[in-house]
Design a protein around this motif. Structure first.
Motif, PDB file in Angstrom:
ATOM      1  N   MET A 105       6.451  35.062  13.366  1.00  0.00           N
ATOM      2  CA  MET A 105       5.846  33.878  13.940  1.00  0.00           C
ATOM      3  C   MET A 105       6.887  32.767  13.990  1.00  0.00           C
ATOM      4  N   ASP A 106       6.947  32.065  15.107  1.00  0.00           N
ATOM      5  CA  ASP A 106       7.851  30.932  15.244  1.00  0.00           C
ATOM      6  C   ASP A 106       7.358  29.784  14.378  1.00  0.00           C
ATOM      7  N   LYS A 107       8.313  29.000  13.860  1.00  0.00           N
ATOM      8  CA  LYS A 107       7.941  27.831  13.062  1.00  0.00           C
ATOM      9  C   LYS A 107       7.413  26.753  13.999  1.00  0.00           C
ATOM     10  N   ARG A 108       6.251  26.247  13.677  1.00  0.00           N
ATOM     11  CA  ARG A 108       5.635  25.193  14.478  1.00  0.00           C
ATOM     12  C   ARG A 108       5.599  23.920  13.643  1.00  0.00           C
ATOM     13  N   GLU A 109       5.920  22.806  14.291  1.00  0.00           N
ATOM     14  CA  GLU A 109       5.959  21.525  13.592  1.00  0.00           C
ATOM     15  C   GLU A 109       5.257  20.460  14.407  1.00  0.00           C
TER      16      GLU A 109
ATOM     17  N   ASP B 106       5.106  22.612  25.373  1.00  0.00           N
ATOM     18  CA  ASP B 106       5.491  23.755  26.199  1.00  0.00           C
ATOM     19  C   ASP B 106       6.398  24.733  25.456  1.00  0.00           C
ATOM     20  N   GLN B 107       6.804  24.386  24.239  1.00  0.00           N
ATOM     21  CA  GLN B 107       7.640  25.266  23.423  1.00  0.00           C
ATOM     22  C   GLN B 107       6.822  26.100  22.432  1.00  0.00           C
ATOM     23  N   ILE B 108       5.505  25.946  22.472  1.00  0.00           N
ATOM     24  CA  ILE B 108       4.640  26.705  21.567  1.00  0.00           C
ATOM     25  C   ILE B 108       4.281  28.014  22.257  1.00  0.00           C
TER      26      ILE B 108
ATOM     27  N   LEU C 123      -3.730  28.566  17.695  1.00  0.00           N
ATOM     28  CA  LEU C 123      -2.445  29.251  17.625  1.00  0.00           C
ATOM     29  C   LEU C 123      -2.503  30.510  16.779  1.00  0.00           C
ATOM     30  N   SER C 124      -3.341  30.484  15.780  1.00  0.00           N
ATOM     31  CA  SER C 124      -3.499  31.626  14.876  1.00  0.00           C
ATOM     32  C   SER C 124      -4.828  31.448  14.164  1.00  0.00           C
ATOM     33  N   GLU C 125      -5.100  32.318  13.238  1.00  0.00           N
ATOM     34  CA  GLU C 125      -6.337  32.187  12.463  1.00  0.00           C
ATOM     35  C   GLU C 125      -6.377  30.875  11.693  1.00  0.00           C
TER      36      GLU C 125
ATOM     37  N   TYR D 151      -2.407  21.420  13.403  1.00  0.00           N
ATOM     38  CA  TYR D 151      -3.354  21.250  12.308  1.00  0.00           C
ATOM     39  C   TYR D 151      -3.692  22.590  11.667  1.00  0.00           C
ATOM     40  N   THR D 152      -3.951  22.545  10.371  1.00  0.00           N
ATOM     41  CA  THR D 152      -4.441  23.730   9.675  1.00  0.00           C
ATOM     42  C   THR D 152      -5.919  23.915  10.006  1.00  0.00           C
ATOM     43  N   LYS D 153      -6.448  25.072   9.692  1.00  0.00           N
ATOM     44  CA  LYS D 153      -7.869  25.326   9.921  1.00  0.00           C
ATOM     45  C   LYS D 153      -8.720  24.334   9.130  1.00  0.00           C
ATOM     46  N   GLY D 154      -8.336  24.041   7.906  1.00  0.00           N
ATOM     47  CA  GLY D 154      -9.088  23.081   7.095  1.00  0.00           C
ATOM     48  C   GLY D 154      -9.108  21.690   7.709  1.00  0.00           C
TER      49      GLY D 154
END
Length: 78
Positions: A1-5, A11-13, A36-38, A56-59
């Motif tokens: 998984m690419d690091k997301r910040e 457009d880079q996600i 983006l993911s679970e 953002y995180t799921k929480g």
């Protein structure tokens, strides 16, 4: 998984499938969301689709959508 910040160019996600509300106007003025993911969500401004995205995180996402659903941010509407 690419690091997301936070603040990275939307457009880079890789693999993001952006979704906006049906209530969006013809000028494309809307906030768009991508799962983006679970455990991660991204938000961007549809007027600047290549601009920065917030991650953002799921929480965090669950807390925001719960509050929005309960009208906790209604005082921000103009």
């Amino acid at each position: 998984m690419d690091k997301r910040e936070n603040g990275m160019a939307a457009d880079q996600i890789a693999g993001a499938r952006w979704q906006k509300a049906r209530a969006s106007d013809a000028k494309n003025d809307c906030v768009e969301v991508a799962r983006l993911s679970e455990n991660e969500f991204a938000v961007r401004n549809s007027r600047y689709p290549d601009g920065p995205a917030l991650i953002y995180t799921k929480g965090e996402w669950d807390a925001f959508t719960d509050g929005a659903g309960k009208g906790e941010f209604s005082n921000m509407a103009v």
